[in-house]
Write a protein that holds these residues in place. Structure first.
Motif, PDB file in Angstrom:
ATOM      1  N   ASP A 129       0.788  -1.235   0.000  1.00 44.45           N
ATOM      2  CA  ASP A 129       0.000   0.000   0.000  1.00 44.45           C
ATOM      3  C   ASP A 129       0.816   1.278   0.000  1.00 44.45           C
ATOM      4  O   ASP A 129       0.361   2.309  -0.497  1.00 44.45           O
ATOM      5  CB  ASP A 129      -0.924   0.018   1.223  1.00 44.45           C
ATOM      6  CG  ASP A 129      -1.845  -1.187   1.267  1.00 44.45           C
ATOM      7  OD1 ASP A 129      -2.540  -1.408   0.265  1.00 44.45           O
ATOM      8  OD2 ASP A 129      -1.854  -1.896   2.289  1.00 44.45           O
ATOM      9  N   CYS A 130       2.024   1.258   0.595  1.00 43.35           N
ATOM     10  CA  CYS A 130       2.763   2.498   0.760  1.00 43.35           C
ATOM     11  C   CYS A 130       4.237   2.221   1.010  1.00 43.35           C
ATOM     12  O   CYS A 130       4.650   1.068   1.204  1.00 43.35           O
ATOM     13  CB  CYS A 130       2.195   3.318   1.917  1.00 43.35           C
ATOM     14  SG  CYS A 130       2.485   2.577   3.546  1.00 43.35           S
ATOM     15  N   GLU A 167       3.682   5.414  -7.802  1.00 41.05           N
ATOM     16  CA  GLU A 167       3.453   5.915  -6.447  1.00 41.05           C
ATOM     17  C   GLU A 167       2.640   7.196  -6.465  1.00 41.05           C
ATOM     18  O   GLU A 167       2.592   7.916  -7.457  1.00 41.05           O
ATOM     19  CB  GLU A 167       4.783   6.138  -5.718  1.00 41.05           C
ATOM     20  CG  GLU A 167       5.675   7.185  -6.347  1.00 41.05           C
ATOM     21  CD  GLU A 167       6.982   7.375  -5.616  1.00 41.05           C
ATOM     22  OE1 GLU A 167       7.100   6.942  -4.453  1.00 41.05           O
ATOM     23  OE2 GLU A 167       7.914   7.958  -6.211  1.00 41.05           O
ATOM     24  N   HIS A 204      -1.375  10.155  -2.822  1.00 37.02           N
ATOM     25  CA  HIS A 204      -1.561  10.414  -1.390  1.00 37.02           C
ATOM     26  C   HIS A 204      -0.237  10.258  -0.645  1.00 37.02           C
ATOM     27  O   HIS A 204       0.511   9.308  -0.882  1.00 37.02           O
ATOM     28  CB  HIS A 204      -2.623   9.481  -0.811  1.00 37.02           C
ATOM     29  CG  HIS A 204      -3.978   9.678  -1.423  1.00 37.02           C
ATOM     30  ND1 HIS A 204      -4.434   8.926  -2.479  1.00 37.02           N
ATOM     31  CD2 HIS A 204      -4.958  10.577  -1.133  1.00 37.02           C
ATOM     32  CE1 HIS A 204      -5.648   9.333  -2.812  1.00 37.02           C
ATOM     33  NE2 HIS A 204      -5.979  10.331  -2.017  1.00 37.02           N
ATOM     34  N   SER A 259       1.649   6.688  -1.067  1.00 37.53           N
ATOM     35  CA  SER A 259       0.912   5.484  -1.440  1.00 37.53           C
ATOM     36  C   SER A 259       1.563   4.813  -2.651  1.00 37.53           C
ATOM     37  O   SER A 259       2.221   5.446  -3.476  1.00 37.53           O
ATOM     38  CB  SER A 259      -0.550   5.838  -1.765  1.00 37.53           C
ATOM     39  OG  SER A 259      -0.618   6.800  -2.803  1.00 37.53           O
TER      40      SER A 259
END
Length: 209
Positions: free
Chosen positions: A124-125, A145, A148, A205
């Motif tokens: 996710d990140c 990427e 957020h 993210s």
């Protein structure tokens, strides 16, 4: 390099990434050079499998004051004395998700090795430390990427943080837990700059394939 039970993940999951190839061949090809940790998670049969392939096994079960990730980063640092650590990047997969105390322990490793560039990455990140000693220029690879992102003070509050390239830029802004922290921000430009009087965590993210 695998941190203890990370070897289980490599053994179990690598064949799934290449489903049209023979699983045994994949496991023989993609083997860790080193497995290090307190050996409380790795399965015995997997340790034996990699040992027979020549993987170095470093058992540090006597050390219960540091995490397995800390042990691995120490090994990389000590085994590469000729390298300029500012040019070394360690990418850590599997350090996020799961138990919260494990995540915090891994984030603490970023702080304990603040002179090395370490990136924690999940599905996710990603997270990395931005030391206060530097003015940071972050190049956003927008194909994989963002947008957020967030900036979080770590260790001590930030009395002054200034950014460019974000949807909601900070201008000599104070950040602290119990007050303002920059979460759910948006990377608006291809380059984001950050200057702060405290260490910050940068997170952005990861886009799904």
């Amino acid at each position: 390099m695998c941190a203890d039970g990370g070897a289980n993940r490599v053994y179990d999951e690598m064949p799934g990434l290449l489903p049209h190839e023979d699983a045994v061949a994949i496991r023989n090809r993609y083997k860790p050079e080193v497995i290090k940790g307190d050996m409380d998670s790795i399965r015995t049969e997997i340790m034996d499998f990699y040992r027979k392939l020549g993987t170095k096994i470093v058992d540090e079960s006597h050390d219960q004051d540091t995490t397995d990730l800390h042990k691995c980063v120490s090994y990389i640092r000590d085994s590469t004395p000729e390298l300029d650590k500012s040019n070394l990047c360690i990418l850590v997969a599997g350090a996020l998700g799961g138990r919260f105390d494990h995540e915090i322990g891994n984030i603490n490793v970023l702080c304990r090795f603040s002179d090395m560039r370490i990136i924690l990455i999940s599905d996710d990140c990603l997270i990395q430390l931005l030391p206060r000693t530097h003015h940071h220029e972050i190049h956003i690879l927008s194909s994989v990427e963002g947008p957020h992102c967030g900036l979080v003070p770590i260790g001590i509050p930030s009395k002054s943080t200034t950014t460019t390239g974000l949807q909601w830029d900070l201008a000599d802004t104070e950040m602290k837990f119990g007050g303002l922290i920059s979460t759910s921000n948006i990377a608006r430009e291809e380059t984001v700059t950050v200057r702060s009087d405290s260490d910050l965590l940068w997170t952005i993210s990861i886009k799904k394939p």
